[in-house]
Design a protein around this motif. Structure first.
Motif, PDB file in Angstrom:
ATOM      1  N   ASP A 211       0.538  -6.475 -13.360  1.00 19.82           N
ATOM      2  CA  ASP A 211       0.084  -5.563 -14.410  1.00 19.82           C
ATOM      3  C   ASP A 211       0.161  -4.117 -13.939  1.00 19.82           C
ATOM      4  O   ASP A 211       0.445  -3.832 -12.780  1.00 19.82           O
ATOM      5  CB  ASP A 211      -1.365  -5.913 -14.824  1.00 19.82           C
ATOM      6  N   ARG A 212      -0.118  -3.242 -14.856  1.00 19.81           N
ATOM      7  CA  ARG A 212      -0.022  -1.802 -14.616  1.00 19.81           C
ATOM      8  C   ARG A 212      -0.889  -1.361 -13.435  1.00 19.81           C
ATOM      9  O   ARG A 212      -0.452  -0.604 -12.565  1.00 19.81           O
ATOM     10  CB  ARG A 212      -0.451  -1.092 -15.904  1.00 19.81           C
ATOM     11  N   GLU A 213      -2.127  -1.854 -13.428  1.00 14.70           N
ATOM     12  CA  GLU A 213      -3.081  -1.447 -12.377  1.00 14.70           C
ATOM     13  C   GLU A 213      -2.565  -1.810 -10.981  1.00 14.70           C
ATOM     14  O   GLU A 213      -2.645  -1.022 -10.040  1.00 14.70           O
ATOM     15  CB  GLU A 213      -4.419  -2.174 -12.610  1.00 14.70           C
ATOM     16  N   THR A 214      -2.030  -3.045 -10.866  1.00 17.49           N
ATOM     17  CA  THR A 214      -1.527  -3.521  -9.568  1.00 17.49           C
ATOM     18  C   THR A 214      -0.297  -2.727  -9.154  1.00 17.49           C
ATOM     19  O   THR A 214      -0.149  -2.321  -7.995  1.00 17.49           O
ATOM     20  CB  THR A 214      -1.196  -5.025  -9.650  1.00 17.49           C
ATOM     21  N   ILE A 215       0.607  -2.474 -10.106  1.00 12.30           N
ATOM     22  CA  ILE A 215       1.830  -1.715  -9.818  1.00 12.30           C
ATOM     23  C   ILE A 215       1.481  -0.288  -9.376  1.00 12.30           C
ATOM     24  O   ILE A 215       2.038   0.235  -8.404  1.00 12.30           O
ATOM     25  CB  ILE A 215       2.786  -1.715 -11.044  1.00 12.30           C
ATOM     26  N   GLU A 216       0.517   0.309 -10.072  1.00 13.66           N
ATOM     27  CA  GLU A 216       0.075   1.676  -9.752  1.00 13.66           C
ATOM     28  C   GLU A 216      -0.486   1.734  -8.324  1.00 13.66           C
ATOM     29  O   GLU A 216      -0.140   2.615  -7.538  1.00 13.66           O
ATOM     30  CB  GLU A 216      -1.009   2.085 -10.753  1.00 13.66           C
ATOM     31  N   ALA A 217      -1.337   0.743  -8.010  1.00 20.50           N
ATOM     32  CA  ALA A 217      -1.953   0.695  -6.677  1.00 20.50           C
ATOM     33  C   ALA A 217      -0.893   0.470  -5.600  1.00 20.50           C
ATOM     34  O   ALA A 217      -0.952   1.052  -4.517  1.00 20.50           O
ATOM     35  CB  ALA A 217      -3.006  -0.412  -6.625  1.00 20.50           C
ATOM     36  N   ALA A 218       0.109  -0.367  -5.903  1.00 26.03           N
ATOM     37  CA  ALA A 218       1.184  -0.644  -4.934  1.00 26.03           C
ATOM     38  C   ALA A 218       1.995   0.618  -4.658  1.00 26.03           C
ATOM     39  O   ALA A 218       2.312   0.924  -3.504  1.00 26.03           O
ATOM     40  CB  ALA A 218       2.095  -1.745  -5.478  1.00 26.03           C
ATOM     41  N   LEU A 219       2.319   1.369  -5.713  1.00 26.61           N
ATOM     42  CA  LEU A 219       3.092   2.608  -5.542  1.00 26.61           C
ATOM     43  C   LEU A 219       2.312   3.625  -4.716  1.00 26.61           C
ATOM     44  O   LEU A 219       2.865   4.281  -3.829  1.00 26.61           O
ATOM     45  CB  LEU A 219       3.439   3.206  -6.914  1.00 26.61           C
ATOM     46  N   THR A 220       1.013   3.733  -5.001  1.00 25.03           N
ATOM     47  CA  THR A 220       0.164   4.677  -4.255  1.00 25.03           C
ATOM     48  C   THR A 220       0.100   4.285  -2.781  1.00 25.03           C
ATOM     49  O   THR A 220       0.242   5.128  -1.895  1.00 25.03           O
ATOM     50  CB  THR A 220      -1.253   4.733  -4.872  1.00 25.03           C
ATOM     51  N   ALA A 221      -0.097   2.977  -2.527  1.00 26.10           N
ATOM     52  CA  ALA A 221      -0.184   2.507  -1.133  1.00 26.10           C
ATOM     53  C   ALA A 221       1.129   2.775  -0.395  1.00 26.10           C
ATOM     54  O   ALA A 221       1.130   3.194   0.767  1.00 26.10           O
ATOM     55  CB  ALA A 221      -0.507   1.013  -1.109  1.00 26.10           C
ATOM     56  N   ALA A 222       2.263   2.574  -1.083  1.00 26.25           N
ATOM     57  CA  ALA A 222       3.577   2.794  -0.461  1.00 26.25           C
ATOM     58  C   ALA A 222       3.806   4.270  -0.149  1.00 26.25           C
ATOM     59  O   ALA A 222       4.486   4.610   0.821  1.00 26.25           O
ATOM     60  CB  ALA A 222       4.681   2.272  -1.379  1.00 26.25           C
ATOM     61  N   GLU A 223       3.212   5.134  -0.973  1.00 32.55           N
ATOM     62  CA  GLU A 223       3.376   6.577  -0.760  1.00 32.55           C
ATOM     63  C   GLU A 223       2.488   7.096   0.360  1.00 32.55           C
ATOM     64  O   GLU A 223       2.785   8.114   0.966  1.00 32.55           O
ATOM     65  CB  GLU A 223       2.984   7.337  -2.043  1.00 32.55           C
ATOM     66  N   THR A 224       1.349   6.387   0.578  1.00 30.16           N
ATOM     67  CA  THR A 224       0.346   6.936   1.504  1.00 30.16           C
ATOM     68  C   THR A 224       0.423   6.318   2.899  1.00 30.16           C
ATOM     69  O   THR A 224      -0.589   6.168   3.574  1.00 30.16           O
ATOM     70  CB  THR A 224      -1.082   6.758   0.929  1.00 30.16           C
ATOM     71  N   GLY A 225       1.641   5.912   3.303  1.00 27.28           N
ATOM     72  CA  GLY A 225       1.799   5.497   4.697  1.00 27.28           C
ATOM     73  C   GLY A 225       1.680   4.018   4.966  1.00 27.28           C
ATOM     74  O   GLY A 225       1.432   3.617   6.105  1.00 27.28           O
ATOM     75  N   HIS A 226       1.814   3.173   3.929  1.00 25.95           N
ATOM     76  CA  HIS A 226       1.753   1.724   4.139  1.00 25.95           C
ATOM     77  C   HIS A 226       3.094   1.101   3.782  1.00 25.95           C
ATOM     78  O   HIS A 226       3.773   1.560   2.861  1.00 25.95           O
ATOM     79  CB  HIS A 226       0.670   1.089   3.267  1.00 25.95           C
ATOM     80  N   LEU A 227       3.454   0.047   4.509  1.00 23.02           N
ATOM     81  CA  LEU A 227       4.639  -0.720   4.135  1.00 23.02           C
ATOM     82  C   LEU A 227       4.150  -1.819   3.180  1.00 23.02           C
ATOM     83  O   LEU A 227       3.313  -2.643   3.554  1.00 23.02           O
ATOM     84  CB  LEU A 227       5.292  -1.331   5.376  1.00 23.02           C
TER      85      LEU A 227
END
Length: 356
Positions: A211-227
């Motif tokens: 869902d949108r919430e999970t996708i949003e959180a995944a994109l944020t995590a990927a941007e903030t230094g996480h693989l």
């Protein structure tokens, strides 16, 4: 009659026949899936009562209550001396029905899967988003488990997985694992990801970006230094990128395209095809973001990505599904009929074979 069928014996038969799944549906005999095809076991036809007795024998009281409340239940179960299974219980025409998928206890390595060398390079990245996509039953979980296993063997990192349910159970080798079941360890993918940042992970695996919430959180995590690793039920990189963007409203899409252009590392889209002589083989399309591709994503020119994937492949290490299918055909690993049936671009394949 219900006593003649023991669910543990049925699950044992999944292992014995090297099958991937077991289906229990009233009105049919139990069926197992071997090399992608359903095979009925020579056993009595099930009725609702038999199916309920068998399926309930594996549940805790809490799970029974949850199933009765929602008519759906996802869980994993370990049966000593038999194996580990992912289970889904659902209702059909008022009766309980079950689907069990076997999960190997031994986690395959990238070498076991004959994975291309690029996979070992991708997992060395410090941050960004790697997606493995394909239809249900296409081996996405196995590919992801092998990539995570490679990190476990070669790095010293904290790996957080959020799954529904947890499939492959990793043991700490070089890495520290925190594996969370949606439903028992956390309320939802989105909730787990919201708190993930406080859990100091280096690598995050998201079982499904639903869902949108999970996708949003995944994109944020990927941007903030996480693989970040995740899965989607899409068949190609362009389709995957469009699916992610379409989850957001029109005015948010430019921002999401900008995020994807900087954080998306790779999309591996795969299908499992029957192999000549038995077994199955994974046909993988490998897409890797480079500056030209990042630009196309940012400028909303996703339709041009495929032709970009075909350029300078020696350097980029990208592979299209058509190339992979042609390679398997030249090695006589798959039949032409199966190649055409599973192809994302059957016309392109037929042209390459000189039949269009």
């Amino acid at each position: 009659m219900s006593q003649t069928l023991d669910i543990r014996k049925l699950l044992k038969s999944v292992v014995a026949y090297k099958a991937s799944d077991l289906h229990l549906v009233s009105g049919s005999e139990p069926q197992i899936r071997i090399d992608g095809k359903l095979v009925a076991l020579n056993l009595p036809i099930l009725d609702g009562k038999m199916t309920e007795e068998m399926s309930y024998s594996l549940l805790t009281e809490k799970q029974k209550k949850e199933y009765e409340e929602h008519s759906e239940l996802d869980f994993s179960v370990v049966l000593p001396d038999i194996g580990r299974f992912r289970a889904n219980y659902y209702r059909t025409m008022g009766d309980i029905a079950c689907a069990f998928r076997i999960i190997p206890i031994e986690i395959p390595s990238l070498d076991d899967l004959n994975a291309k060398p690029i996979f070992k390079q991708l997992i060395k990245r410090e941050k960004g988003l790697i997606l493995v996509t394909g239809p249900t039953g296409s081996g996405k979980s196995t590919t992801l488990a092998a990539m995570i296993n490679e990190i476990n063997l070669t790095e010293k990192k904290h790996i957080l997985t959020v799954e529904d349910p947890v499939e492959f159970v990793h043991t700490n080798k070089g890495c520290l694992f925190s594996q969370r079941n949606v439903g028992t360890d956390t309320k939802s993918f989105a909730a787990a990801l919201k708190f993930a940042m406080r859990e100091d992970p280096d690598v995050i695996l998201i079982g499904e970006m639903r869902d949108r919430e999970t996708i949003e959180a995944a994109l944020t995590a990927a941007e903030t230094g996480h693989l970040v690793f995740g899965t989607l039920h899409t068949n190609s990189a362009p389709q995957t990128i469009n699916r992610i963007i379409d989850v957001f409203s029109g005015d948010e899409q430019p921002q999401v395209r900008a995020q994807l252009s900087t954080s998306l590392i790779s999309v591996v889209s795969q299908a499992l095809l029957p192999k000549v002589g038995g077994g199955r083989v994974a046909a993988q399309e490998i897409f890797i973001t480079n500056p030209a591709i990042a630009n196309l994503i940012r400028e909303d020119k996703v339709h041009q990505l495929y032709s970009q994937m075909q350029l300078n492949q020696q350097q980029t290490q990208m592979v299209t599904q058509t190339q992979e299918l042609l390679d398997y055909l030249s090695k006589r690993m798959i039949t032409k009929e199966d190649a055409i049936q599973y192809a994302n671009r059957p016309d392109e394949l037929l042209r390459a074979l000189g039949e269009l």
